[in-house]
Design a protein around this motif. Structure first.
Motif, short mmCIF file in Angstrom:
data_model
loop_
_atom_site.label_atom_id
_atom_site.label_comp_id
_atom_site.label_asym_id
_atom_site.label_seq_id
_atom_site.Cartn_x
_atom_site.Cartn_y
_atom_site.Cartn_z
N MET A 1 0.88 -1.23 0.00
CA MET A 1 -0.10 0.11 -0.17
C MET A 1 0.90 1.06 -0.03
SD MET A 1 -3.34 -0.59 2.52
CE MET A 1 -2.54 -0.84 3.82
N GLY B 1 2.27 1.85 -3.23
CA GLY B 1 1.23 2.12 -4.24
C GLY B 1 1.15 1.31 -5.50
N THR B 2 1.66 -0.27 -5.24
CA THR B 2 1.54 -1.09 -6.12
C THR B 2 -0.03 -1.21 -6.58
OG1 THR B 2 1.34 -3.20 -4.74
CG2 THR B 2 3.69 -2.13 -5.43
N GLU B 3 -0.20 -2.46 -7.54
CA GLU B 3 -1.44 -2.71 -7.91
C GLU B 3 -2.01 -3.52 -6.68
OE1 GLU B 3 -3.67 -5.26 -11.47
OE2 GLU B 3 -1.77 -4.57 -11.75
N THR B 4 -1.36 -4.44 -6.25
CA THR B 4 -1.70 -5.10 -4.98
C THR B 4 -2.17 -4.57 -3.98
OG1 THR B 4 -0.41 -6.92 -5.76
CG2 THR B 4 -1.23 -7.11 -3.63
N GLY B 5 -1.40 -3.41 -3.72
CA GLY B 5 -1.74 -2.36 -2.47
C GLY B 5 -2.90 -1.65 -2.63
N LEU B 6 -3.10 -1.21 -4.00
CA LEU B 6 -4.32 -0.49 -3.93
C LEU B 6 -5.50 -1.40 -3.89
CD1 LEU B 6 -2.96 1.69 -7.26
CD2 LEU B 6 -3.41 2.35 -4.75
N LYS B 7 -5.43 -2.44 -4.44
CA LYS B 7 -6.50 -3.46 -4.27
C LYS B 7 -6.77 -3.85 -2.84
CE LYS B 7 -7.06 -6.96 -7.63
NZ LYS B 7 -6.82 -8.27 -7.69
N LYS C 1 -6.09 -2.01 0.00
CA LYS C 1 -6.46 -0.76 0.64
C LYS C 1 -8.00 -0.86 1.16
CE LYS C 1 -5.90 4.07 1.22
NZ LYS C 1 -5.79 3.93 2.78
N SER C 2 -8.58 -0.82 -0.07
CA SER C 2 -10.01 -0.81 0.32
C SER C 2 -10.68 -2.03 1.35
CB SER C 2 -10.84 -0.84 -1.09
OG SER C 2 -10.58 -2.11 -1.64
#
Ligand code: AP5
Ligand code: MG
Length: 209
Positions: free
Chosen positions: A39, A42-48, A50-51
């Protein structure tokens, strides 16, 4: 030795895994730490992730299973590891069985009332991740290990903590029976002081430090 630390949020998995890993010279694999790093970066996994994390929900099984599978294939896991925060659902445990052999599962037991107090008082270092409780800090605001700022985790806010506990009881607690049936489960009282809990885990693992 390949070990799983099971237990509700705030049971002391991270605190104890760090100490036991240092003693046994094996890596601590915390899926929570991996996701928080993702998170921050700001990687793709991190963004996913976070929510889900901000609401106190679990991230989807397929996301986390791939991350752990890849991590356990790394060289430093050859002599053992502690999984801290994985598996957290029965499908995750079933997937783990296909790519790892677990020797022991330590279930840290702590009452919900104590967990709420521990989590709402937890502070973590922004740099090295060292974990404290307000009651240990005597007003200090920086990390005693590296001197950096201490912050409250986003998911340690009161309403999210209650949701995490609900999610634990509904989705993770069934793993106690799962590992009991396999004869791998060892219950340890996690409500004791830090040192007594540490000694109890070492004794259960038949390890010395
Ligand atoms: P994660 O980071 O794993 O959080 P958690 O399981 O909720 O556990 P915590 O880290 O909050 O507690 P802990 O048991 O490590 O306790 P600690 O040692 O810090 O996961 C975060 C989120 O990521 C999840 O909600 C989910 O969204 C996602 N996620 C992660 N893994 C996932 C997976 N496999 N599948 C899907 N989603 C996943 O101690 C807590 C406090 O108590 C500290 O202040 C500490 O100082 C204090 N304390 C500890 N021991 C003692 C003691 N004996 N006496 C007094 N105080 C103590
Ligand atoms: Mg933790």
């Amino acid at each position: 030795m390949n070990i799983i630390f099971l237990g509700p949020p705030g049971a002391g998995k991270g605190t104890q895994a760090q100490k036991i890993c240092a003693a046994l010279k094996i890596p601590q694999i915390s899926t929570g730490d991996i996701l928080r790093r993702a998170m921050k970066e700001g990687t793709e996994t991190g963004l996913k992730a976070k929510s889900f994390i901000d609401l106190g929900q679990l991230v989807p099984d397929d996301v986390i299973i791939d991350i752990v599978k890849e991590r356990l294939a790394m060289d430093d896991c050859k002599n053992g590891y502690i999984l801290d925060g994985f598996p957290r659902t029965v499908p995750q445990a079933e997937a783990l069985d296909t790519f790892a052999t677990i020797d022991s599962v330590i279930d840290l037991e702590v009452d919900d009332q104590v967990l709420v107090d521990r989590l709402s008082g937890r502070r973590v270092c922004v740099k090295c991740g060292a974990t404290y409780h307000l009651s240990m800090l005597n007003g200090a605001v920086s990390c005693t290990v590296c001197g950096e700022e201490l912050i409250q985790r986003n998911d340690d806010k009161a309403e999210t903590v209650l949701n995490r506990l609900k999610v634990y009881h509904a989705q993770t607690a069934p793993l106690i029976g799962y590992y009991e049936k396999k004869g791998l489960l060892h219950k340890v009282d996690g409500a004791q002081g830090l040192d007594n809990t540490y000694q109890a885990i070492l004794k259960t693992l038949g390890a010395q430090a």
